[in-house]
Motif scaffolding. Sequence first.
Motif, PDB file in Angstrom:
ATOM      1  N   LEU A  39     152.711 -32.947  34.927  1.00  0.00           N
ATOM      2  CA  LEU A  39     152.947 -34.381  34.765  1.00  0.00           C
ATOM      3  C   LEU A  39     153.570 -34.982  36.022  1.00  0.00           C
ATOM      4  CD1 LEU A  39     154.339 -34.466  31.092  1.00  0.00           C
ATOM      5  CD2 LEU A  39     152.052 -35.126  31.879  1.00  0.00           C
ATOM      6  N   VAL A  40     154.534 -34.264  36.600  1.00  0.00           N
ATOM      7  CA  VAL A  40     155.187 -34.738  37.831  1.00  0.00           C
ATOM      8  C   VAL A  40     154.161 -34.847  38.959  1.00  0.00           C
ATOM      9  CG1 VAL A  40     156.879 -34.142  39.611  1.00  0.00           C
ATOM     10  CG2 VAL A  40     157.450 -33.864  37.186  1.00  0.00           C
ATOM     11  N   PHE A  41     153.273 -33.855  39.044  1.00  0.00           N
ATOM     12  CA  PHE A  41     152.238 -33.877  40.084  1.00  0.00           C
ATOM     13  C   PHE A  41     151.384 -35.140  39.972  1.00  0.00           C
ATOM     14  CE2 PHE A  41     147.816 -33.103  41.229  1.00  0.00           C
ATOM     15  CZ  PHE A  41     147.924 -32.667  42.542  1.00  0.00           C
ATOM     16  N   PHE A  42     150.910 -35.437  38.757  1.00  0.00           N
ATOM     17  CA  PHE A  42     150.041 -36.595  38.586  1.00  0.00           C
ATOM     18  C   PHE A  42     150.786 -37.909  38.796  1.00  0.00           C
ATOM     19  CE2 PHE A  42     147.214 -33.572  36.410  1.00  0.00           C
ATOM     20  CZ  PHE A  42     146.011 -33.951  36.990  1.00  0.00           C
ATOM     21  N   VAL A  43     152.055 -37.959  38.398  1.00  0.00           N
ATOM     22  CA  VAL A  43     152.831 -39.180  38.620  1.00  0.00           C
ATOM     23  C   VAL A  43     152.993 -39.449  40.116  1.00  0.00           C
ATOM     24  CG1 VAL A  43     155.135 -40.194  38.400  1.00  0.00           C
ATOM     25  CG2 VAL A  43     154.048 -39.141  36.420  1.00  0.00           C
ATOM     26  N   ILE A  44     153.330 -38.397  40.868  1.00  0.00           N
ATOM     27  CA  ILE A  44     153.594 -38.567  42.305  1.00  0.00           C
ATOM     28  C   ILE A  44     152.320 -38.821  43.104  1.00  0.00           C
ATOM     29  CG2 ILE A  44     154.447 -37.401  44.384  1.00  0.00           C
ATOM     30  CD1 ILE A  44     156.484 -35.966  42.618  1.00  0.00           C
ATOM     31  N   PHE A  45     151.264 -38.053  42.809  1.00  0.00           N
ATOM     32  CA  PHE A  45     150.080 -38.112  43.655  1.00  0.00           C
ATOM     33  C   PHE A  45     148.940 -38.961  43.083  1.00  0.00           C
ATOM     34  CE2 PHE A  45     152.175 -34.113  44.854  1.00  0.00           C
ATOM     35  CZ  PHE A  45     152.294 -34.317  46.222  1.00  0.00           C
ATOM     36  N   SER A  46     149.054 -39.405  41.826  1.00  0.00           N
ATOM     37  CA  SER A  46     147.977 -40.203  41.234  1.00  0.00           C
ATOM     38  C   SER A  46     148.418 -41.598  40.802  1.00  0.00           C
ATOM     39  CB  SER A  46     147.368 -39.458  40.039  1.00  0.00           C
ATOM     40  OG  SER A  46     146.751 -38.260  40.452  1.00  0.00           O
ATOM     41  N   TYR A  47     149.577 -41.687  40.141  1.00  0.00           N
ATOM     42  CA  TYR A  47     149.991 -42.974  39.594  1.00  0.00           C
ATOM     43  C   TYR A  47     150.778 -43.823  40.590  1.00  0.00           C
ATOM     44  CZ  TYR A  47     148.283 -41.603  35.030  1.00  0.00           C
ATOM     45  OH  TYR A  47     147.468 -41.237  33.994  1.00  0.00           O
ATOM     46  N   ILE A  48     151.734 -43.230  41.283  1.00  0.00           N
ATOM     47  CA  ILE A  48     152.511 -44.002  42.264  1.00  0.00           C
ATOM     48  C   ILE A  48     151.618 -44.556  43.381  1.00  0.00           C
ATOM     49  CG2 ILE A  48     154.329 -43.840  44.020  1.00  0.00           C
ATOM     50  CD1 ILE A  48     155.835 -41.945  42.167  1.00  0.00           C
ATOM     51  N   PRO A  49     150.678 -43.757  43.940  1.00  0.00           N
ATOM     52  CA  PRO A  49     149.801 -44.325  44.987  1.00  0.00           C
ATOM     53  C   PRO A  49     148.927 -45.484  44.511  1.00  0.00           C
ATOM     54  CG  PRO A  49     149.744 -41.927  45.059  1.00  0.00           C
ATOM     55  CD  PRO A  49     150.468 -42.298  43.797  1.00  0.00           C
ATOM     56  N   MET A  50     148.763 -45.652  43.183  1.00  0.00           N
ATOM     57  CA  MET A  50     147.959 -46.767  42.694  1.00  0.00           C
ATOM     58  C   MET A  50     148.554 -48.116  43.073  1.00  0.00           C
ATOM     59  SD  MET A  50     146.755 -45.407  38.936  1.00  0.00           S
ATOM     60  CE  MET A  50     145.931 -46.928  38.519  1.00  0.00           C
ATOM     61  N   GLY A  51     149.841 -48.124  43.411  1.00  0.00           N
ATOM     62  CA  GLY A  51     150.450 -49.369  43.882  1.00  0.00           C
ATOM     63  C   GLY A  51     149.810 -49.877  45.165  1.00  0.00           C
TER      64      GLY A  51
END
Length: 319
Positions: A39-51
């Motif tokens: 979950l941490v991996f996807f938050v850092i590398f998938s969701y945060i960069p969506m900004g």
Amino acid sequence: METDLSQARIGVAAKKKNAYLGKRILQHKQLYLMLLPCLVFFVIFSYIPMGGLILAFKNYQFNKGIMASPWVGLTYFKAFFSDYQSGKLIRNTLAISSIKVFLGLPFPILLALMFNEIKHRKFRGMMQSISYLPHFLSWVIVVGLMQRVLAPDTGLLNEAIRFFGGDGSTFFMMESKYFYSLMFGSHIWQSIGWDSIIYLAAMASINPELHEAAKMDGANKWHEIWHITLPGIRLTISILFILSLGSILQAGFDQIYLMRTPGNMELADILDTYIIRVGLQNGQYGYATAVGLMQSVIGLVLVITANRASKKFFDESIW
């Protein structure tokens, strides 16, 4: 009064649901802890960069930053579809992606079926390890091997052609008529073993009593595969196929970029390579972000559409 009672009941039901969820999390806390790094991996590398997708609607300027740069609306999207290259880029991307998604679908299933029929454990383990190995090779290594094997003078394939009396001087990597074959062949070689793992796991979950009953009724191996094994993994096939549609406009940057030559550029120039070219090489970050956003949105729409169609016609879906 009735409204107040309904709201109270909804509140009580919500509390019970939250309490049950909390109890389940505590009961299986080890599994949730194992899930946490993912979950941490996807938050850092998938969701945060969506900004950063906001760049698709801004004229990015280094001295002002992302937030202070002026808005340009849908200018970049209009510019892309007005570009004379856009039709060719979309066509090439769809052609390569469709070959990988549709033609490549049966290969890992067939390999998993073959592994499933091997009864000797050590031999099956050895063959599986051999088939998995190419997945861990980068495309730099794979394409480098292809260039050595297909070299016009010293390549293994041309030497074999000369041995059998042929010309043996064909530059396969340079001629566009060989591009799709080489692209698809290298893709299957690199991914087939790894992709077969999920299908093999799905086959392992099929009740063995079904196979025993089929044998008692006189069914042979082909009948078992067709009437038991394939129906047993149909849901897995459907889910993986639906998910693969999400990348229909992403043909695989690493492979295609490394396989590009002046001779096959008309077929090998795709949206992924175009984004890198205009974004990193030309510094048009907003424009490149807009093209990438278009890829993702179309992929999302295709996944949702395919999922609904699968649920309606086959009663199988992801959600």
